[in-house]
Design a protein around this motif. Structure first.
Motif: not given
Length: 1293
Positions: A37-39, A55-56, A70-75, A77-78
């Motif tokens: 996620n950082v990348i 990467w996301l 854990q999926l919150l920041p991922t969704c 960002s996508l």
């Protein structure tokens, strides 16, 4: 500084990748997801969106196996990155998932971020569409939810570490942005100012990105409100903050805003400097090429504006000189002439001031124009000036004054009874009322404008009014049903506009009286304005243009169709920031594109503004998407326009109807020995893969023909009319294909075959042979034997193909077919409508240069520019032919005024040029001096056609001045040019009356006032006119009757008369019927589009029964005759032996057609007992589970008999219908007709079959043909004129 920043980011990226690899090696899933996620976030901030998604998605794949949190920041960002890429569907998937997870986790912070992102996405979708009502609703909903949640979290933070002030401020920013897009600028200013006030109260850092977004959007608001000092203050603060926090994208867009500010104030050097800084910054970003490209375009536009400003200053000096001359001429005969010159100069100044948005200058010029128009007592020019002044005040946001001048404009148009002007003024008034918040009044004005446009049959203005109404319903009143209904009307109107001819008050391009080469712009680029029906004028309110991407590059689209509403394009005007995660805004800059757009498709008049949202931040929830984007309509049109510039080439050439073309240097010919023979000298290679007899592909529709010892494959679909073969077309196609596939040595003689007949299986193919019959029998089963009667020489065709080889160009199939034409001599070259361009025409021009002699050259309906005319000049000069007449037809190409310069510079044409047709080209008034030179120097010129050339009174006056008693001019066509003043026409008529040979005048589409009609009557009296075309001139019944006596001469000179769409009634038919000298001479008469109605049918029938009537062509389409009227006209032809072509299309209304159809249905239901029995017993029929084949066969036979009986019964029902019997009988007795048009009358397939059966009886039994396609219904007789294929501009009447 920049390099250090980039180096630091690269170091962070490398470190993050090392950490990710280490976590992956250890199998630490949570850390692996976090570093992915950082990348992705680092790559996102660098503008590398595609790589960020990779990467996301890795992060998402891993996080799915972890707890939902854990999926919150991922969704998040996508969704953010997909939104930046405008992949809305993907963005919504992850954003809704983000919202769902946040609600499940009861995480108000993430829920607020998810609502914000969803609001941004729906907002972006709204900006990208014209009528997405759901998106704007959703955007409002999610933005308001985000604000409420932000307020809650701010007041009740989950922990002392959480401060939600920035998110709360960003919520205000988002709502302010939405108000800007809805054109509520004052409300937007209020909301954004509250956001800035909260920043001060909460002591948000002066260099915080939240403040940057507010300053950016406030800068845009003040630009629109024309509050320059405030705009400058906020824009510069935005730039300063972005520079401090290292936000290059935001800094670039801040400089773009600054450039816009300078540009609007005509400070072009400062604007270019600001754009250049923005360009340098945009170039340093990875995936922002579109942004840098558009900035480059802005720089170019600003530089071109400098040129316009210099020209404006020169013209101002010229105008001052004209003012002095006028003062000296006061009280003399030349005073009026001086005033007219001043008016022309002011038109030029108006045009240039509008190009560079110098609204104060426009206001001054408009008021000067008003004074001159008053002195000239010219209401046309007076209404022009009112519109100019109104536009200037509207652009200056002085709405009260703008409304005053628009009302004056409306009064003037009403006074002279001009429907188009009234409709336009009403729509403009509606736009002003909308701007001042009187939405109900605006809607009423739009409705009134629509009704006036309907009464005047003004399709484009109907579209403008409907689209304004649609905007009001959708945005102002939130009435979904009404918005949907209005959108349906818009779609229907656009479809009908494409499907049938709708003559309007102004057809063709309109331009100012002093339009110059610099104004050689596309209709959209000329102005964001409206126009008078008789004089081109700006649209003070920028009425909405119909966003119809299939208009299809129609080059004759009325300028009025390009009007558009400020409201409809509010989302395209000023780009603002959305935050947090602000989204991009497809908006348009006020800077006008000065370069001419390709094609004549509708393109936005303003270039895209790049002042977009500036909200990139390092926070996960924030998104910068201030990338430049044009509106959907502009994008589509631009693409279409670009495609028009592509030249045909050997690798990409594809003809429209033939399979001719260069595939490679080898010709694999099919010989009689069934072998593929390689021949490097051949032009043609078959379009199917090789096979001995026919294509082995079942889908292929090629047939093998044998000519001498050569085998030729041809697709029969190229030679069909409906489901029948066109044998003559088939012979031409075969002859061309045969010649093209010959080796070079055989082609060197230039001999082509004239095909006598074709046999298959011993049977000669006739015209009644259907395609299906031949396709079922020929492929794979044998060859068609072709008999050649004689070989003839086609020298030009041979030269053309040789030149194609020499220049490595594919032969144009249409050109080859037309050069083969056996009906024209080798000195007559007719290659119209061949899609030729400046490059692809080169082989033909070289062939003509080698051929030398030329008597007629027709290059009409191609895509040729000035370069082709320059080459043509060399062709004429090199021919050495200094005598013998020449006909030159260049109409409907892409020529500019400089093309006429080449004709002026060709001395060979001075003695040879007899006919010059350059209609349908955007020549503008810049061609005036060239036309004058041609008329003076080309002593043999007897026909000149400059119809639809975007010329005005200035050019018409030049033409008049160039004529003298020695001129041999007999034919002049100046129709569909606007504006042309009454004085210019009167002067022209006076000059034409002095010519000894003048015979025919075409004024189609030019509105004629009473004095002009009087002058025209005098011309008709003085000259022996053989043709007078006055279609769509609005002369009315009174004016037409006034012309009858001057046109009536015992010599019967007049043979062509066009009075279509002139508002004539049955009274005119009565007077015409009684004028024996007139009706005994007219051969072609067009009365289409006039409300003759049933009352005039008897009079028209009486005229046709008159023994003196010698009409050959009669057009009475769209005359509201009704079914009885149509039958009556046809019955009147029983004793008429002269009429050959009759157009009765669109005379039976839909209600009457529906009534007839309903009667048939009632008869059908009561007269078909078998059908009723089948319906009754349908559910009682049962089939045994195990029927044998014999039983099945028996059942099939019975079913077939029943079907046959049902069909026969239906046919009998139609035959028994009394109205249909009358119509059928009337067609039978009109035995002399060779062409009958019944299109658009709503006849069903069964009725059509019945009518064709009647048409095919009697003398037409062996030659009857039909063309049925949708609403098209043409009956013709072989040997007469073709029903279709001739373009409207090429028809004689």
């Amino acid at each position: 500084m920049r390099r250090k920043e980039e180096a630091s980011q690269q170091q962070q990226l490398n470190a993050a990748k090392r950490a990710y690899n280490a976590a992956e090696a250890e199998g630490h899933r949570q850390e692996e997801a976090r570093w992915a996620n950082v990348i992705g976030d680092i790559l996102k901030n660098r503008g590398e969106y595609i790589e960020a998604i990779k990467w996301l998605l890795k992060d998402y794949e891993i996080s799915q196996r972890l707890p939902d949190k854990q999926l919150l920041p991922t969704c998040q960002s996508l969704g953010e990155v997909y939104l930046r890429l405008h992949r809305f569907r993907d963005a919504l998937i992850y954003q809704k998932k983000h919202l769902e997870l946040a609600k499940n986790e009861k995480d108000l912070v993430e829920e607020q971020r998810a609502n914000t992102q969803l609001g941004r996405t729906y907002h972006e979708m709204f900006l990208k569409s014209d009528d997405d009502h759901c998106s704007v609703r959703s955007a409002k909903k999610y933005f308001k939810q985000a604000m409420n949640l932000a307020r809650t979290v701010k007041e009740y933070p989950p922990s002392h570490k959480v401060s939600f002030i920035k998110e709360y401020v960003d919520a205000y920013n988002n709502l302010g942005m939405l108000e800007i897009d809805l054109d509520n600028l004052e409300e937007a200013e209020k909301i954004l100012t509250i956001g800035l006030k909260i920043c001060d109260e909460e002591e948000v850092d002066e260099n915080d990105d939240t403040r940057s977004r507010l300053h950016h959007n406030l800068g845009n608001v003040y630009l629109e409100l024309r509050k320059w000092e405030k705009a400058n203050e906020h824009i510069r603060k935005d730039i300063h903050i972005c520079k401090q926090i290292g936000h290059r994208q935001g800094e670039a867009k801040g400089y773009i805003n600054l450039g816009e500010l300078h540009y609007i104030n005509q400070k072009y050097d400062e604007a270019i400097a600001s754009y250049q800084k923005a360009f340098d910054l945009a170039k340093s970003l990875e995936d922002e090429s579109a942004l840098s490209d558009q900035i480059g375009a802005n720089i170019k536009t600003a530089k071109e504006a400098v040129v316009v400003m210099n020209e404006l200053k020169k013209e101002e000096q010229n105008h001052k000189k004209l003012e002095r001359n006028t003062e000296m001429a006061r009280g003399t005969e030349s005073e009026r002439n001086c005033l007219l010159k001043q008016n022309a100069s002011l038109d030029c100044l108006v045009e240039k001031s509008r190009l560079i948005f110098a609204w104060l200058k426009l206001k001054d010029y408009g008021k000067k124009k008003k004074r001159i128009a008053t002195e000239l007592c010219d209401k046309e020019k007076l209404s022009d000036s009112f519109l100019f002044i109104g536009e200037a005040y509207q652009k200056l946001r002085r709405f009260d004054k703008a409304l005053k001048w628009y009302k004056k404009c409306l009064e003037t148009y009403s006074l002279i009874g001009h429907l188009e002007g009234q409709a336009m003024a009403k729509i403009n008034i509606g736009d002003i009322l909308d701007s001042i918040g009187d939405w109900a009044g605006a809607l009423n004005a739009f409705k009134e404008g629509y009704m006036i446009a309907v009464n005047g049959n003004l399709t484009s203005l109907q579209l403008s009014a409907l689209e304004n109404m649609h905007y009001s319903y959708m945005i102002r009143f939130d009435e979904v049903d009404e918005a949907r209904r209005t959108k349906s009307l818009i779609d229907e109107l656009k479809q009908s506009q494409n499907a049938k001819l709708k003559p309007e008050g102004n057809l063709g391009n309109c331009c100012s009286e002093t339009k110059t080469e610099l104004d050689n712009l596309s209709a959209d680029e000329r102005s964001d304005g409206s126009f008078s029906s008789k004089k081109y004028k700006p649209n003070p309110l920028g009425l909405k243009e119909p966003s119809d991407s299939d208009d299809e590059l129609n080059e004759n689209i009325p300028l009025v169709s390009l009007l558009r509403s400020n409201k409809n394009t509010a989302k395209q005007r000023t780009a603002c920031q959305i935050a947090p995660n602000a989204c991009s805004k497809p908006s348009l800059s006020p800077i006008k594109s000065i370069s001419r757009s390709t094609g004549s498709c509708t393109v936005n008049r303003k270039r895209g503004r790049i002042i977009l949202s500036d909200d990139d931040s390092e926070n996960e929830e924030e998104l910068s998407s201030r990338r430049m984007d044009a509106s959907p309509v502009a994008s589509k049109c631009t693409l279409a326009a670009c495609s028009l510039n592509l030249e045909n080439s050997a690798c990409s050439y594809k003809s429209r109807s033939s399979k001719l073309g260069l595939h490679d240097g080898t010709d694999y010919r099919v010989t009689d020995t069934h072998e593929a023979v390689g021949n490097s000298n051949s032009i043609y290679a078959g379009s199917c893969h090789l096979f001995p007899e026919a294509c082995c592909d079942e889908a292929c529709q090629h047939i093998i023909f044998k000519i001498d010892e050569e085998l030729v494959r041809m697709d029969l679909s190229l030679c069909g009319v409906g489901d029948k073969l066109d044998i003559e077309q088939m012979k031409v196609e075969l002859a061309c294909l045969y010649y093209l596939q010959l080796p070079r040595e055989k082609r060197s003689r230039g001999l082509v075959p004239v095909i006598q007949h074709m046999k298959y299986d011993g049977r000669i193919l006739e015209s009644i042979e259907t395609l299906n019959s031949l396709r079922d029998n020929a492929p794979g089963n044998g060859r068609v034997e072709v008999s050649v009667s004689v070989m003839v020489t086609k020298h030009v065709m041979k030269l053309y193909i040789d030149c194609c080889e020499e220049l490595s160009e594919s032969p144009n199939s249409e050109v080859v077919r037309k050069l083969y034409n056996l009906d024209v001599s080798e000195d007559e070259i007719v290659v119209s409508d061949c899609q030729l361009r400046d490059v692809s025409v080169a082989p033909l021009l070289k062939a003509l240069q080698l051929h030398k002699t030329l008597a007629l050259l027709d290059l009409s309906h191609n895509l040729l520019g000035n370069g082709t005319v320059e080459k043509l000049k060399q062709v004429f000069i090199s021919s050495g032919q200094s005598y013998g007449g020449l006909v030159l037809n260049l109409h409907s190409n892409r020529l500019g005024p400089a093309a006429l310069f080449q004709i002026c510079e060709c001395p060979v044409l001075y003695a040879r040029l007899e006919v010059l047709n350059i209609s349908g080209n955007c020549l503008t008034d810049a061609c005036a001096s060239y036309l004058s030179t041609i008329l003076r120097t080309c002593k043999a010129l007897y026909s000149l056609d400059i119809e639809n050339c975007s010329i005005t009174s200035r050019t018409i006056q030049k033409v008049a001045d160039s004529l003298d008693s020695d001129s041999v001019l007999t034919h002049l066509c100046i129709g569909r040019n606007h504006p042309v003043s009454g004085n210019a026409l009167i002067n022209l008529f006076l000059k034409l009356a002095t010519l000894n040979r003048f015979q025919e005048l075409n004024l189609t589409g030019i509105k004629l006032s009473k004095p002009v009609v009087d002058s025209l009557c005098q011309l008709a009296k003085d000259c022996c006119l053989s043709g007078l075309l006055l279609g769509n001139t609005n002369i009315g019944t009174e004016g037409a009757i006034q012309l009858i006596k001057p046109l009536s001469k015992d010599t019967g000179e007049l043979v062509r008369l066009d009075l279509s769409f002139c508002g004539l009634t049955s009274d005119y038919i009565v007077r015409l019927r009684d004028e024996a000298p007139l009706i005994s001479g007219i051969l072609e008469l067009n009365l289409g589009g006039n409300p003759i109605m049933k009352e005039g049918c008897m009079e028209l029938a009486s005229l046709l029964n008159n023994s003196l009537c010698c009409l050959r062509i009669l057009v009475i389409c769209k005359c509201e005759l009704g079914f009885a009227g149509v039958v009556g006209i046809l019955q009147a032809l029983s004793k008429n032996c002269s009429l050959e072509e009759l157009n009765l299309s669109e005379n039976i209304g839909p209600d009457e057609t529906k009534s007839l159809t309903h009667d048939l249905e009632l008869i059908d239901e009561t007269s078909n007992p078998l059908l009723n029995a089948l319906d009754t017993n349908e559910n009682e029929l049962e089939v045994a589970d195990s029927e044998d084949e014999v039983a099945e066969a028996e059942a099939t036979k019975i079913s077939g008999l029943e079907d046959c009986h049902i069909y026969t019964s239906q046919k009998k029902t139609i035959l028994e219908c009394q109205p249909m019997q009358e119509l059928s009988a009337s067609i039978k007795i009109a035995g002399n007709l060779k062409l009958l048009d019944l299109s658009g009358n709503g006849f069903s397939a069964e009725i059509t079959e019945m009518l064709f059966s009647a048409w095919s009886s009697g003398d037409r039994a062996d030659v009857a043909q039909r063309h049925v396609d949708g609403n098209t219904l043409h009956f013709s007789a072989r040997g007469g004129n073709k029903c279709c294929g001739v373009k409207s501009c090429c028809r004689k009447i």
